[in-house]
Write a protein that holds these residues in place. Structure first.
Motif, PDB file in Angstrom:
ATOM      1  N   UNK A 341     -12.123  -6.535  56.379  1.00 34.62           N
ATOM      2  CA  UNK A 341     -11.326  -5.853  57.222  1.00 34.62           C
ATOM      3  C   UNK A 341     -10.912  -4.351  56.439  1.00 34.62           C
ATOM      4  N   UNK A 342     -10.931  -4.497  55.161  1.00 32.98           N
ATOM      5  CA  UNK A 342     -10.681  -3.043  54.723  1.00 32.98           C
ATOM      6  C   UNK A 342     -11.765  -1.929  54.834  1.00 32.98           C
ATOM      7  N   UNK A 343     -13.096  -2.686  54.943  1.00 35.16           N
ATOM      8  CA  UNK A 343     -14.254  -1.950  55.155  1.00 35.16           C
ATOM      9  C   UNK A 343     -14.269  -1.362  56.402  1.00 35.16           C
ATOM     10  N   UNK A 350     -16.490   5.181  53.158  1.00 39.44           N
ATOM     11  CA  UNK A 350     -17.369   4.437  52.485  1.00 39.44           C
ATOM     12  C   UNK A 350     -18.764   4.746  52.382  1.00 39.44           C
ATOM     13  N   UNK A 351     -19.053   4.535  53.783  1.00 39.36           N
ATOM     14  CA  UNK A 351     -20.465   5.264  54.102  1.00 39.36           C
ATOM     15  C   UNK A 351     -20.826   5.813  55.524  1.00 39.36           C
ATOM     16  N   UNK A 352     -21.154   7.228  55.304  1.00 36.43           N
ATOM     17  CA  UNK A 352     -21.241   8.023  56.455  1.00 36.43           C
ATOM     18  C   UNK A 352     -22.376   8.626  56.685  1.00 36.43           C
ATOM     19  N   UNK A 353     -22.843   8.695  57.731  1.00 38.68           N
ATOM     20  CA  UNK A 353     -24.208   9.165  58.102  1.00 38.68           C
ATOM     21  C   UNK A 353     -24.112  10.610  58.767  1.00 38.68           C
ATOM     22  N   UNK A 354     -23.054  11.074  59.387  1.00 40.05           N
ATOM     23  CA  UNK A 354     -22.980  12.256  60.084  1.00 40.05           C
ATOM     24  C   UNK A 354     -22.445  13.485  59.261  1.00 40.05           C
ATOM     25  N   UNK A 355     -22.566  13.475  58.202  1.00 35.40           N
ATOM     26  CA  UNK A 355     -21.695  14.925  57.205  1.00 35.40           C
ATOM     27  C   UNK A 355     -22.889  15.627  56.529  1.00 35.40           C
ATOM     28  N   UNK A 361     -21.457   8.507  50.531  1.00 36.18           N
ATOM     29  CA  UNK A 361     -20.553   7.864  49.951  1.00 36.18           C
ATOM     30  C   UNK A 361     -19.162   8.707  49.588  1.00 36.18           C
ATOM     31  N   UNK A 362     -18.373   9.043  50.555  1.00 32.78           N
ATOM     32  CA  UNK A 362     -17.454   9.960  50.065  1.00 32.78           C
ATOM     33  C   UNK A 362     -16.588   9.428  49.074  1.00 32.78           C
ATOM     34  N   UNK A 363     -16.176   8.004  49.247  1.00 27.29           N
ATOM     35  CA  UNK A 363     -15.322   7.476  48.052  1.00 27.29           C
ATOM     36  C   UNK A 363     -15.914   6.345  47.612  1.00 27.29           C
ATOM     37  N   UNK A 364     -15.569   6.127  46.443  1.00 26.95           N
ATOM     38  CA  UNK A 364     -16.148   4.937  45.641  1.00 26.95           C
ATOM     39  C   UNK A 364     -14.932   3.829  45.954  1.00 26.95           C
ATOM     40  N   UNK A 365     -15.102   2.877  46.840  1.00 31.91           N
ATOM     41  CA  UNK A 365     -14.038   1.977  47.048  1.00 31.91           C
ATOM     42  C   UNK A 365     -14.401   0.378  46.622  1.00 31.91           C
ATOM     43  N   UNK A 366     -13.402   0.058  45.553  1.00 34.74           N
ATOM     44  CA  UNK A 366     -13.545  -1.233  45.116  1.00 34.74           C
ATOM     45  C   UNK A 366     -12.358  -2.287  45.465  1.00 34.74           C
ATOM     46  N   UNK A 367     -12.728  -3.388  46.049  1.00 33.34           N
ATOM     47  CA  UNK A 367     -11.788  -4.519  45.993  1.00 33.34           C
ATOM     48  C   UNK A 367     -11.889  -5.672  44.897  1.00 33.34           C
ATOM     49  N   UNK A 368     -11.280  -5.832  43.954  1.00 32.47           N
ATOM     50  CA  UNK A 368     -11.333  -7.187  43.200  1.00 32.47           C
ATOM     51  C   UNK A 368     -12.764  -6.910  42.294  1.00 32.47           C
ATOM     52  N   UNK A 369     -13.037  -5.497  41.855  1.00 31.12           N
ATOM     53  CA  UNK A 369     -14.376  -5.067  41.295  1.00 31.12           C
ATOM     54  C   UNK A 369     -15.503  -5.102  42.215  1.00 31.12           C
ATOM     55  N   UNK A 373     -19.258  -0.929  49.819  1.00 36.86           N
ATOM     56  CA  UNK A 373     -20.632  -0.477  50.392  1.00 36.86           C
ATOM     57  C   UNK A 373     -21.500  -1.225  50.439  1.00 36.86           C
ATOM     58  N   UNK A 374     -21.359  -2.524  49.396  1.00 31.45           N
ATOM     59  CA  UNK A 374     -22.412  -3.396  49.242  1.00 31.45           C
ATOM     60  C   UNK A 374     -22.340  -4.637  50.043  1.00 31.45           C
ATOM     61  N   UNK A 375     -21.215  -4.902  50.784  1.00 29.59           N
ATOM     62  CA  UNK A 375     -21.033  -6.212  51.481  1.00 29.59           C
ATOM     63  C   UNK A 375     -21.333  -5.945  52.900  1.00 29.59           C
ATOM     64  N   UNK A 376     -22.035  -7.049  53.344  1.00 28.07           N
ATOM     65  CA  UNK A 376     -22.431  -6.836  54.848  1.00 28.07           C
ATOM     66  C   UNK A 376     -21.820  -7.310  55.928  1.00 28.07           C
ATOM     67  N   UNK A 377     -20.553  -7.628  55.688  1.00 31.02           N
ATOM     68  CA  UNK A 377     -19.669  -8.308  56.844  1.00 31.02           C
ATOM     69  C   UNK A 377     -18.782  -7.257  57.457  1.00 31.02           C
ATOM     70  N   UNK A 378     -18.093  -7.590  58.293  1.00 32.70           N
ATOM     71  CA  UNK A 378     -17.275  -6.636  58.934  1.00 32.70           C
ATOM     72  C   UNK A 378     -17.646  -6.624  60.327  1.00 32.70           C
TER      73      UNK A 378
END
Length: 1378
Positions: A341-343, A350-355, A361-369, A373-378
């Motif tokens: 949900x946060x992704x 977190x990941x952008x192809x238009x800039x 990766x504008x922001x390094x975003x971690x949830x519980x470590x 950007x590495x998760x495939x769900x959402x």
């Protein structure tokens, strides 16, 4: 924490806002050290928030003319403010003392610079708050009380979010971190680390941080409205999509509200690059709530500490902010789901192809470590995975208001004049016969991210604002995305293809989000314009302009629609893969223009009878069931049909061919089904009454082959679809319709809000009323157009059977709602708004006009509210008239609710009664008997008796109210009544001295009889009183019957005359209704008849009593000079003499003159003996005197002359020959018990004749005194013996007289002794009472003395307590004096 409840401070002391000067406290003024650079004459105010070593926080303001101040003088200022602070707060938490005498006393600022000797104000900005820490050589405090002022702006409290969820609250905190990070340079680390645990939630970012300085104060994080992020909103308007400028701040309260929603306690720790210490802000939900209700300022504790190792490791640039939330409120949390949900929310950050043309990766975003950007769900990642690789349809919209519009300028003061949005439409093709969107929904369901949406209900519009997803902004369509044409081949194709498009909208800061930032504000002009974009009906809006651009070109709405439709058709031709061929030889058919209902866009189709799909063969003639919702035309119910043909688009080998199933619905005859024929050598197909369904119904599993048995069952069911009964939708059915229109089935309370509408349906014969799950199945709702009528009747519980009132009648035809047809919706809410207020039975009777036997009756029982609103008396009667002390008629009292429905009593209530009139209370207590009827609906009150002695307050009307109320006086009834006095029971005479001095013949000048009942009330006016007089004469004969006047009295003044004589009892009897109320007994004054001189005891026969004077004296022994005979004035006062022993003319009357009567002479008889006569008043014979005279034969020669009261002396002349010893005679005239005067003659003297004088005087008219001459002496010695005998007899008489006197005195002495013993007993009784009273007074005195001693002891303790507080410095001496 409720998001609408603002946080509050902990301090109980009112504290002003940190940005406002206190009017009641002037800044401290003191001597300063002059500096050469000081501005002469310019005075500045410096504000300091000093953190004390014991954890207290003191605010100090200094007004300075110069830029420097000695440290000791500044310490004195701080000490003075600290002492004042301690006295005002009186904190319950003990504090350790500050060592003001320490040699190590110094201050440090926010940058850990030490201040010693001199305070240089040049290092501080005026009129700004600065943090200083005081050091006294002891350990520093971990937490500082009231360190931060979080008082919000008043206007912001009106914009608090209505509701929060865990995800939205967490996202608000992440928004703050993301906005802070955006100010970092590209070479600085941009990290957001979220840790979610059961005991703690942490959000860490490497932004610029905060400290205690006024410019970068940590207060701005916790104080609503203090953040400057909102002012950056204008910087996020415009620019290039996707508008990644995270200036999300809109309301200024995201941080504290979100933190308090997530947990009960939060700690914000932050450090700037220049500060060496970490500043902390403590927020506690319970403490803030407890003080918010009564205080206008909010204070929070704080602290200062060194940075931790992990904080230094994560923030290589030395700045960070960490929000820690303790005791979080959350249930079972799926961490992988939260990460997805946060992704989705922050995907472009977190990941952008238009800039930059590549994935950034504008922001390094971690949830519980875990790096998101590495998760495939959402949902976003899955959606992007299934989109086609073809071109996207992208348009740019610019919204703005006309600058010349002034009519509503005042209404748009807060509306940004410009907003921008980018619409990117992506095509999701059908691949291998299955829709890509269906694959997306399957994957989301598999990953437990399912939205619960179907293919048709899939949200085809998603919105981001400044790159942040608005999760609740899930729209079905934008108007331009729907084909405008509804009829024709192209329209049908475009409609089908439009389901394969999703529009991704990126908006800038010109659009307003909701406070929870989950959606756009619904009624905002820009939101409305975007949602209705493409709706031609709104094109006439001149106030708002929309600029449409695509590829740099400006388009009109018509051009946009055309280009969009061309793009959809292009995507369809290039990417859709539906089906290729069937299992048998096809029949080629050229579709004529008029037969386009096949739903095929191509002019050439192939007709098959057998097709294999997903391993299953489908053949013509097969019985199938198409489930409800499988496709268009099958939304309402399952469709049973016979498969006739399979139609494929184009020639064999053509790509992207459309496939349709032609089937004949159950109930349609074969001659109405699809017809394949040959006309002039050309194959033709006519669908007629058959249906054309997409091949996708097989792929979705919503097309099922059925057996012959089921088919026969369906045929039987078709026969059972005829109307059978009317049914009313219940509560659960209405909930499924998302309305609250259910007719209540259970007993309801009065005041129940009626449904806005009542929905009735006609059920077929196949309907099973016991199957509640089928109530909203369209199969069990007859869709035929009948006319249904509704009649509503009402019958109250307390009325007789058959007494029914008509309430409502109406007729309607069926309508559709939410896709359901055949619904009869009666608008009872608008027409019967007051229904269900009266307790009783409401009958709803439904019937069909065409089918009278198809009907339905529903009854709703309404019971009264359990809460009692008032009491009322059941029997309506006029004001009751009763006498005080008598019983009121029985009363029946009932409870009613606020809708006037009777409520049963739960128990026999305890009552209080009072009799009052206006504001006067006549009686506080009344007696009564209270009981309840068997049904407890009525309270029976009997034997109500009222006692009062204050009825004079309501004279003469005697109108009052009997108020009966419960003990708490919540409920009461008032009974109008007339309370009149009781029958007369007592009489009071005025004047009270009337019994004295009543005289015969006297007219009573003043006599008033005041009549009372037994309770002391005056008798009612006009009551008839009878009087019976004894000894009185009524001057007015009618006065014996009297009426009571308005004062409760009978005035007899001047109406009565005394008719009895003296010393008589007279009386007046007062009668009421032949009953004697009182007998008033009086007594006339006493009069006594006496002689003014002595009457001789022995007289000679034939002599006479001369000048005998009588007097009438009163009870005091005084002559009553009012007895005076005057015939001319009608006063007859005469004396008469009467005797039985000798002849006296009793017809002679002797006149009284001023109380005295003189009789010149009374002739005594010639014979010896005891003779008596009576002298009496002629009119009042009770005034009389009996006189006895001893007449002796030998004393006939003696001449007796009595001296009258006028001064004459009565003298007896004795014989000179008799010489008797002289006796000194005492002036004693004893009187007998019957009032007779007994006279004794003086003893004759044996000496020479001597004049014996009596002390009786008679006054002649000439004033001279005359005496009796001596009698001739007896010279004859022979009579000496007779003289001795006579003398002896006289002595005997004297002895007898004195004996009688002695006996009388002895009797009097015995009476006095008896009276003395009675008086002695009375004295002893009074002495005993006096001793008891004295003892009681002594006991009360001792009790008062003990209470006084206790008071003095308590007072001394309190004074000692105050002295201790004064010595400790908590209170001033002025408090002690007060």
């Amino acid at each position: 924490m409720d998001s609408r409840t603002p946080p509050s401070r902990v301090s109980k002391r009112p504290i002003e806002d940190s940005s406002i000067e206190r009017a009641r406290k002037k800044p401290y003024e003191c001597n300063k050290i002059k500096d050469e650079d000081d501005d002469l004459g310019v005075e500045k105010v410096y504000k300091f928030r000093v953190l004390m070593p014991n954890g207290a926080t003191v605010e100090v303001k200094v007004r300075a003319l110069y830029s420097q101040m000695p440290l000791q003088e500044f310490v004195d200022v701080v000490k003075k403010m600290y002492v004042s602070f301690v006295r005002q707060t009186l904190s319950q938490k003990p504090r350790r003392k500050v060592n003001w005498a320490s040699q190590e006393l110094y201050f440090t600022d926010v940058y850990e610079k030490t201040i010693r000797n001199i305070v240089n104000f040049k290092n501080f900005k005026p009129n700004k708050w600065h943090i200083l820490r005081l050091h006294d050589g002891s350990d520093e405090a971990d937490t500082y009380e009231n360190m931060w002022d979080l008082t919000p702006d008043t206007d912001l409290l009106k914009e608090l979010p209505d509701e929060y969820t865990f995800e939205t609250a967490l996202a608000d905190l992440i928004d703050n971190s993301l906005q802070a990070l955006w100010s970092n340079n590209k070479n600085q680390r941009r990290l957001i680390s979220v840790v979610v645990r059961k005991s703690r939630i942490s959000i860490f970012d490497t932004g610029p941080g905060m400290d205690g300085s006024d410019e970068n104060s940590i207060v701005k994080w916790g104080k609503m409205g203090a953040s400057l992020h909102r002012s950056s909103r204008v910087l996020a308007i415009g620019g290039e999509p996707p508008y990644l400028t995270p200036f999300f701040g809109m309301f200024g309260y995201g941080g504290p509200i979100a933190a308090m929603h997530l947990g009960r306690r939060a700690v914000v720790s932050s450090k700037t690059k220049n500060s060496k210490k970490v500043y902390m802000l403590h927020l506690e939900r319970d403490a803030l709530i407890s003080s918010s209700s009564s205080e206008k300022t909010w204070r929070a504790n704080g602290g200062v500490r060194a940075p931790l190792e992990d904080e230094i490791e994560k923030s290589p640039d030395g700045s960070f902010t960490k929000v820690e939330i303790f005791e979080p409120k959350m249930g079972t949390l799926d961490m992988s789901l939260l990460q997805c949900k946060l992704k989705d929310i922050y995907f472009p950050y977190i990941q952008c192809d238009e800039m930059s043309g590549k994935t950034d990766r504008p922001i390094e975003f971690q949830v519980n470590g875990t790096d998101l950007a590495e998760i495939e769900g959402g949902e976003i990642a899955i959606t992007n995975l299934h989109s086609c690789n073809g071109p996207e349809f992208v348009i740019q919209l610019q919204f703005s208001f006309n600058t010349d519009t002034t009519s509503t300028v005042g209404q748009r003061q807060r509306i940004i004049q410009e907003a921008n949005a980018r619409l990117k439409c992506v095509y999701f093709p059908i691949v291998e016969g299955k829709e890509s969107i269906e694959k997306i929904l399957d994957k989301l369901k598999e990953d437990r991210i399912g939205t619960g949406e179907s293919y048709e209900g899939f949200s085809r519009v998603s919105i981001r604002r400044l790159g942040r997803l608005l999760p609740d902004a899930r729209w079905a369509w934008l108007p331009f995305m729907e084909p405008r044409q509804k009829i024709g081949e192209r329209a049908q194709i475009l409609k089908r293809l439009s389901y394969r498009v999703k529009c991704f909208i990126e908006t800038d800061a010109g659009f307003n989000p909701t406070p929870s930032k989950t959606d756009l504000v619904h009624h905002h002009p820009y939101t409305t314009a975007l949602k209705n974009f493409g709706h031609r009906a709104l094109e006439t809006e001149k106030e708002l302009q929309i600029k449409i651009c695509r590829s740099g070109k400006i388009l009109t709405l018509s051009q946009l629609e055309k280009q969009y439709q061309d793009w959809i058709l292009e995507m369809h031709e290039r990417y859709d893969e539906e089906i290729d061929s069937g299992e048998d030889q096809p029949t080629l058919v050229v579709v004529p223009e008029k037969n386009k209902k096949l739903g095929i866009s191509s002019d050439v189709v192939r007709i098959h009878k057998v097709i294999k799909r997903k391993g299953t063969s489908w053949e013509a003639g097969q019985k199938i069931k198409v489930l409800k919702g499988a496709c268009a035309g099958c939304h309402k119910s399952n469709v049973y049909a016979t498969l006739e043909y399979i139609v494929l688009e184009g020639l064999q080998g053509d790509a992207c061919g459309e496939a349709r199933l032609i089937c004949r619905p159950l109930g349609q005859p074969e001659d109405q089904g699809c017809l394949l024929s040959v006309d002039n050598g050309n194959n033709c197909i006519d669908v007629r009454s058959s249906l054309s369904l997409p091949i996708g119904v097989i792929d979705s599993g919503k097309c099922i082959a059925i057996s012959d048995t089921e088919w026969e069952n369906q045929i039987e069911k078709a026969h059972q679809k005829s109307p059978s009964v009317i049914d009313v939708l219940n509560h659960s059915n209405c909930q499924e319709l998302e309305v609250d229109w259910a007719l209540p089935v259970d007993d309801i309370e009065a005041g129940y809000a009626p449904p806005e509408k009542i929905i009735a349906v006609v059920r077929p014969k196949a309907f099973n009323p016991n199957s509640t799950s089928e109530n909203l199945n369209q199969k069990f709702i007859v869709r035929e157009n009948f006319e249904m009528s509704l009649k509503v009747k009402f019958q109250a519980y307390d009325r007789t059977v058959g007494s029914v009132n008509h309430v409502y009648s109406g007729r309607i035809t069926p309508s559709s709602y939410k896709g359901f047809h055949g619904l009869y919706m009666f608008p009872v809410g608008s027409k019967l708004s007051c229904i269900f207020q009266k307790a009783g039975i409401y009958t709803f009777f439904f019937s069909l006009k065409e089918l009278r036997d198809v009907n339905c009756e529903r009854r709703v029982r309404v019971k009264a509210l359990s809460e009692v609103d008032c009491w009322k008396v059941l029997s309506k009667r006029k004001a009751t008239t009763i006498r005080i002390g008598s019983y009121f008629p029985p009363l029946s009292v009932a409870c009613y609710d606020r809708y006037s429905n009777r409520v049963p009593f739960t128990c026999v209530p305890e009552l209080t009664t009072r009799l009052s009139s206006n504001s006067a209370v006549l009686a506080h207590k009344c007696s009564m008997n209270v009981d309840l009827t068997p049904d407890k609906l009525s309270m029976q009150i009997k034997d109500i008796s009222v006692i009062s002695n204050e009825l004079y307050k309501i004279q003469p009307s005697y109108e009052a109210s009997l108020i009966i109320s419960s003990l708490d006086e919540k409920h009461s009834v008032a009974i109008a009544c007339r309370v009149i006095p009781e029958a007369p029971q007592s009489v009071m005479v005025h004047p009270t001295t009337l019994s004295r001095r009543l005289l015969p013949g006297q007219i009573i000048e003043k006599l008033v009889l005041e009549l009372f009942d037994s309770y002391g009330n005056h008798i009612k006016e006009d009551e008839v009183i009878h009087l019976h007089a004894d000894g009185f004469l009524f001057l007015d004969k009618d006065r014996c019957v009297c009426k009571v006047d308005d004062h409760g009295s009978v005035d007899l003044s001047g109406s009565l005359k005394v008719s009895k004589g003296y010393d008589k009892h007279v009386s007046i009897s007062v009668l009421f209704q032949e009953k004697v109320l009182d007998k008033l007994v009086f007594k006339t004054d006493m009069r006594r008849l006496t002689t003014a001189s002595k009457v001789p005891k022995h007289c000679a026969a034939g002599s006479q009593l001369d000048n005998l004077v009588f007097e009438i004296v009163n009870s005091e022994g005084e002559v009553d000079r009012s007895i005076h005979g005057e015939e001319e004035h009608g006063q007859f006062h005469t004396l008469m003499l009467k005797s039985d022993s000798f002849d006296i003319d009793d017809s002679v009357r002797y006149n009284f003159l001023h109380g005295q009567c003189c009789i010149r002479s009374i002739r005594l008889p010639q014979r010896a003996g005891i003779f008596s006569f009576t002298a009496a008043h002629s009119r009042y014979p009770e005034i009389n005197l009996d006189i006895e005279v001893h007449v002796e034969q030998d004393l006939t020669e003696n001449h007796v002359q009595l001296q009258s009261s006028y001064g004459n002396k009565l003298q007896l002349r004795e014989s000179p020959s008799l010489r008797v010893p002289k006796l000194d005679q005492e002036n004693i005239s004893p009187q007998s018990a019957v009032g007779k005067l007994i006279l004794f003659n003086d003893s004759p003297s044996l000496q020479v004749p001597k004049v014996v004088q009596f002390n009786v005087q008679n006054e002649n008219s000439d004033g001279r005194i005359s005496g009796l001459q001596d009698s001739p002496a007896f010279e004859d010695r022979g009579n000496f013996s007779g003289s001795i005998a006579l003398h002896q007899k006289g002595l005997e008489e004297e002895i007898r007289k004195y004996g009688l006197l002695i006996g009388e005195h002895e009797r009097n002495l015995e009476m006095l002794k008896c009276r003395q013993s009675q008086i002695q007993a009375l004295i002893e009784e009074k002495q005993l009472e006096l001793m008891e009273t004295t003892s009681q007074l002594d006991e009360e005195h001792r009790a008062h003395q003990r209470a006084l001693e206790t008071f003095h002891t308590t007072r001394n303790r309190y004074l000692n307590f105050l002295s201790e507080w004064i010595d400790a410095g908590y209170l001033g001496k002025q408090v002690m004096q007060e």
